[in-house]
Write an enzyme that holds these catalytic residues in place. Sequence first.
Site, mmCIF file in Angstrom:
data_model
loop_
_atom_site.group_PDB
_atom_site.id
_atom_site.type_symbol
_atom_site.label_atom_id
_atom_site.label_comp_id
_atom_site.label_asym_id
_atom_site.label_seq_id
_atom_site.Cartn_x
_atom_site.Cartn_y
_atom_site.Cartn_z
ATOM 1 N N ASP A 9 0.880 -1.180 0.000
ATOM 2 C CA ASP A 9 0.000 0.000 0.000
ATOM 3 C C ASP A 9 0.911 1.221 0.000
ATOM 4 O O ASP A 9 2.134 1.105 0.150
ATOM 5 C CB ASP A 9 -0.904 -0.007 1.235
ATOM 6 C CG ASP A 9 -1.879 1.161 1.224
ATOM 7 O OD1 ASP A 9 -2.391 1.506 0.146
ATOM 8 O OD2 ASP A 9 -2.111 1.760 2.286
ATOM 9 N N SER A 10 0.293 2.397 -0.139
ATOM 10 C CA SER A 10 1.087 3.622 -0.088
ATOM 11 C C SER A 10 1.578 3.908 1.322
ATOM 12 O O SER A 10 2.547 4.644 1.496
ATOM 13 C CB SER A 10 0.217 4.794 -0.550
ATOM 14 O OG SER A 10 -0.925 4.882 0.289
ATOM 15 N N CYS A 72 -4.105 -2.119 -1.683
ATOM 16 C CA CYS A 72 -4.297 -0.723 -2.051
ATOM 17 C C CYS A 72 -5.332 -0.681 -3.171
ATOM 18 O O CYS A 72 -5.105 -1.225 -4.259
ATOM 19 C CB CYS A 72 -2.971 -0.148 -2.527
ATOM 20 S SG CYS A 72 -3.149 1.484 -3.263
ATOM 21 N N GLU A 147 -3.019 9.489 7.818
ATOM 22 C CA GLU A 147 -1.566 9.281 7.941
ATOM 23 C C GLU A 147 -0.994 10.216 9.011
ATOM 24 O O GLU A 147 -0.032 9.869 9.682
ATOM 25 C CB GLU A 147 -0.865 9.532 6.595
ATOM 26 C CG GLU A 147 -1.093 8.435 5.557
ATOM 27 C CD GLU A 147 -0.215 7.188 5.750
ATOM 28 O OE1 GLU A 147 0.903 7.309 6.253
ATOM 29 O OE2 GLU A 147 -0.693 6.088 5.397
ATOM 30 N N CYS A 179 -10.994 2.252 0.156
ATOM 31 C CA CYS A 179 -9.589 2.611 0.370
ATOM 32 C C CYS A 179 -9.198 1.927 1.669
ATOM 33 O O CYS A 179 -9.959 1.976 2.650
ATOM 34 C CB CYS A 179 -9.434 4.129 0.504
ATOM 35 S SG CYS A 179 -7.794 4.630 1.105
ATOM 36 N N HIS A 181 -7.248 2.632 3.924
ATOM 37 C CA HIS A 181 -7.108 3.479 5.106
ATOM 38 C C HIS A 181 -8.454 3.648 5.840
ATOM 39 O O HIS A 181 -8.464 3.963 7.028
ATOM 40 C CB HIS A 181 -6.622 4.879 4.705
ATOM 41 C CG HIS A 181 -5.162 4.971 4.397
ATOM 42 N ND1 HIS A 181 -4.606 4.458 3.259
ATOM 43 C CD2 HIS A 181 -4.134 5.553 5.089
ATOM 44 C CE1 HIS A 181 -3.300 4.720 3.250
ATOM 45 N NE2 HIS A 181 -2.994 5.378 4.346
#
Length: 281
Positions: A9-10, A72, A147, A179, A181
């Site tokens: 993932d990012s 992701c 984040e 997503c 997140h």
Amino acid sequence: MSLRVGLFDSGLGGLTVLRHVHRCHPHSPTLYLGDTARVPYGQRSADDIRRIAAEVVHWLRLQGIGVLVMACNTSNALAFDVAVAEAGVPVVGLIDSVAATLGTDRIGVLATPATAASGAYRRAIHACWPAAVVSEVGCPAFVPLIEAGDLNHPDLRAAAKDYLKPLLQSDVEAIVLGCTHYPLLTPLLQELLPDGVQLIDPALAAVARLGPLLANLGDLPEGERQHEQPPLPGSLRRICVTGCARSFARAATRWLGEEPQVEQVELSEQLDLTRQSACGF
Ligand code: DGL
């Protein structure tokens, strides 16, 4: 140790998928790459997202994974074909996996701007449920705020209210957290939603697909391993990032329940696209 399940993932988001992999397949070693030097992916161009996916998957392949889970949605939406071509092992996507499980008529999707603009969820859901009414909303504010680590930040609540508005107007019955997140926002979203609107985490459907793939690799099914000692927490897990390892380890603690060991790694062409990723320590 052979690294059975690779995930990327990012940043922190894919840890919500990793958690489910650990829960369902506690004996399968995992390798997680968080591309924190380039988070967020969701505001990047399709070309960037595809180039990054090729590089990340190539790196994971070199580490010797047996199966790849795209943790992701943004890469899944825009670069699934790239991942399949580069991985050399079976690839499990979140979007197809969850689309097959949705039977609802009016479905909302919260996702990054790139995922929402790609229409990947709409296509995947319509491929399984042609009559479904799908409303996709891009949520640019969520990933940077998550984040940053303060899930009680007032901007997060204000953004959530804003993003849910069109979905509530469309009278959706279920909302896909498109997503990785976003599962961390579940308490906030539940508070803002009327009773009866279901929140769906695609990771559950994706991880359900892993069992047969791991069996094909020769792994014993978890059900037949009850006599084995449970692995020590974290002992079968390797976590790598392209940015600062220390800050990721700290931020990941709340997601994993303990502070993980995190290594910083360098991917081949990373510097071309890297944003500033200096450690704040
Ligand atoms: N967590 C990722 C996703 O599922 C990427 C979010 C981002 O970096 O914008 O799309």
